[in-house]
Design a protein around this motif. Structure first.
Motif, short mmCIF file in Angstrom:
data_model
loop_
_atom_site.label_atom_id
_atom_site.label_comp_id
_atom_site.label_asym_id
_atom_site.label_seq_id
_atom_site.Cartn_x
_atom_site.Cartn_y
_atom_site.Cartn_z
N LEU A 158 0.81 -1.21 0.00
CA LEU A 158 0.00 0.00 0.00
C LEU A 158 0.85 1.27 0.00
N GLN A 159 1.89 1.30 0.82
CA GLN A 159 2.72 2.51 0.87
C GLN A 159 3.37 2.75 -0.49
N VAL A 191 -15.83 -2.96 -2.82
CA VAL A 191 -14.79 -3.42 -1.89
C VAL A 191 -15.11 -4.86 -1.51
N VAL A 199 -9.46 -3.35 -1.38
CA VAL A 199 -9.31 -2.70 -0.07
C VAL A 199 -8.22 -1.62 -0.16
N ALA A 202 -9.46 1.52 -1.87
CA ALA A 202 -10.23 2.35 -0.94
C ALA A 202 -9.28 3.13 -0.02
N ALA A 203 -8.24 2.45 0.44
CA ALA A 203 -7.29 3.11 1.34
C ALA A 203 -6.58 4.27 0.64
N CYS A 205 -7.79 6.14 -1.72
CA CYS A 205 -8.74 7.26 -1.80
C CYS A 205 -8.76 8.03 -0.48
N LYS A 206 -8.77 7.29 0.63
CA LYS A 206 -8.80 7.96 1.93
C LYS A 206 -7.48 8.71 2.17
N MET A 207 -6.38 8.16 1.69
CA MET A 207 -5.10 8.87 1.83
C MET A 207 -5.18 10.22 1.10
N ARG A 210 -7.12 12.63 3.19
CA ARG A 210 -6.39 13.10 4.35
C ARG A 210 -5.12 13.89 3.97
N GLN A 212 -2.57 12.76 2.34
CA GLN A 212 -1.35 11.94 2.25
C GLN A 212 -0.94 11.71 0.80
N ASP A 219 -10.38 7.79 -7.38
CA ASP A 219 -11.46 6.88 -7.04
C ASP A 219 -11.04 5.46 -7.36
N GLY A 220 -11.55 4.55 -6.56
CA GLY A 220 -11.28 3.15 -6.75
C GLY A 220 -11.79 2.38 -5.56
N PRO A 221 -12.02 1.10 -5.63
CA PRO A 221 -11.73 0.30 -6.81
C PRO A 221 -12.67 0.60 -7.98
N LEU A 222 -12.11 0.55 -9.17
CA LEU A 222 -12.90 0.63 -10.40
C LEU A 222 -12.44 -0.49 -11.32
#
Lengths: 315, 315
Positions: A158-159, A191, A199, A202-203, A205-207, A210, A212, A219-222
């Motif tokens: 993810l990072q 998701v 997953v 989605a993370a 998008c939230k980053m 925020r 980050q 947007d995703g997942p697509l």
């Protein structure tokens, strides 16, 4: 394909090349230009005003290649090296000495270039992971399409994906897309815990929510169709500012990314160029199969990126 | 605590009890009411018009308890059972026979109730996982605060968390919160791959975007302070419709959830009630330590939920 919409639209690659006209060429270490394709690519990029090449390789082999293609190397700086590994190491050292603004891969393996670039002591690491971005000019799509990462990071975590996205956004900015729409791809648009890429999408998008990840609309997942077709997105009832209009497609892993990119090049008539970002300077990673346009546009991307960074005080 | 804002505001529990006034009592199997607290709780809920109890337990023990507390069981149905396990099994069977609309735990372990409820062949499973929701009336918070899951699911995975959220939203609707603000809690408000709950929080938000979770406004990850304090959220620069105004707090796991809930009850003066949702009928899981108010409000929650479902044609 004569009747498909957009097929005869102005080429986005022509527009990118045109955008470089007012810009100074960037000083570029060409790593091991010891075959005709790589030396021709470097000299054509010079002739177009994109780069000022510094050729790094065994001088006798470079001169032999020049003779073979009938090129005159008068006035071109050559930094001698012993072999391809040495060429990569010396080119990277030129970056660290502040003598060149970009790297261009010549007649050596991508691994040789990248292992010199990622060396923790002597390489070109930044706080961001390095990743590759393909820029495609797809006849049936209305704008340039960036695909990442189809060349370097095999199973990014993810990072790493966050860095992959940020790198692609930076390149999109450099080619004039101020708020790129970033589609994080998976097999489905919902998701689904058993598909980790949904997953992670989605993370990401939230980053972005925020701060980050900055500078793009994520947007995703697509699924692939939702990402590039407004009609497909509507049919699925997806409410999204990105769906159907993606500027950047982020693949879940290298296998999927590579297949998407190759499919567009070989079966959908796309022209391609590409860059590695996330190192101290952009790295043009053209492959033996790339034609002149691909090499030129990769150089144009590097030039646009370097000047964008210079304008922002980042170089 | 006399001077804290909201301390003398009208109790949200009083409002919930008042909201039940026009509603018919719900027929409720009281499981093993063989100690004074559980039998008193059931009869007080009956006296308030919240439930029509059906007492499930060994008749001699139920009558002995009634004598002990001076209660008259005339007109109260008793379904005989042999022991506490049998009481749980028979109560669950009453649900499956359509004879009762809710369950209330009496003098037996939560595990005994829940193992009868989750039995795959004879239990009360629905397509949704069962989870517990605490409803707290916190003196220093301006509205009821739902906390989940602090009692049943120990380390819920993402799919289970989605159900936990949906269950809590359903209860919020039943108590009159039309679009509850759901804060998915973690230790920090940013997505940090090494803290999986931050990634799962992001995934839950995207599930809401995609209609996989409905009826609530989700945000997360949020730290506890960001979730319940607008000032803390602002100080962190969090842009969110949920931060600072949460109706529902979703804990990353049972340990954190339980400690949050207990801290609010024991050190912040909160009154509490609670329900298990996600089974065919709501289950009131009061514990031995709960007072009369807690038992009554749990019954009121069940009554409100059952009537909300009846109104929506779901029961």
């Amino acid at each position: 394909m004569e009747d498909v919409p957009g097929h005869n639209r102005p080429s986005s690659f022509d527009a990118m090349l045109a955008a470089t006209t007012p810009l100074d060429p960037i000083v570029t270490a060409v790593i091991h230009p010891c075959d005709s394709a790589s030396l021709i690519g470097a000299l054509e990029a010079r002739d177009k005003g994109l780069i000022t090449p510094v050729l790094v390789g065994p001088p006798d082999r470079i001169h032999a290649t020049a003779t073979e293609i009938g090129a005159d190397l008068t006035g071109v700086e050559i930094i001698p090296s012993k072999h391809s590994h040495d060429s990569a190491a010396r080119a990277v050292a030129l970056v660290r000495e502040g003598r060149v603004q970009a790297l261009m891969k010549g007649a050596l393996h991508t691994d040789e270039v990248m292992s010199a670039a990622v060396d923790k002591a002597t390489g070109l690491r930044t706080e961001r992971r390095m990743s590759h971005v393909f820029v495609l000019d797809v006849p049936r799509y209305s704008k340039p399409l960036l695909i990442t990462d189809a060349a370097i990071n095999i199973y990014p975590d993810l990072q790493c994906k966050a860095d992959i996205v940020q790198n692609a956004i930076e390149l999109a900015h450099a080619i004039g897309v101020d708020l790129p729409k970033v589609a994080i791809l998976s097999a489905i648009e919902t998701v689904y815990p058993k598909i980790p890429s949904t997953v992670e999408a989605a993370a990401l998008c939230k980053m972005a929510d925020r701060g980050q990840i900055t500078g793009g609309l994520l947007d995703g997942p697509l699924a692939f169709d939702n990402a590039i077709s407004t009609r497909a997105a509507k049919a699925k009832g997806i409410i999204s500012d990105v769906a159907g209009e993606a500027d950047i497609l982020v693949a879940p892993d290298l296998e999927a990314g590579n297949m998407i990119a190759k499919q567009l090049m070989y079966l959908a008539g796309a022209d391609s160029a590409g860059l590695v970002l996330g190192a101290r300077v952009p790295i043009m990673l053209t492959s033996r199969a790339d034609g002149t346009l691909s090499r030129l546009v990769s150089a144009a991307l590097a030039q646009l990126l370097v000047h964008d960074r210079l304008g922002k005080g980042l170089m």
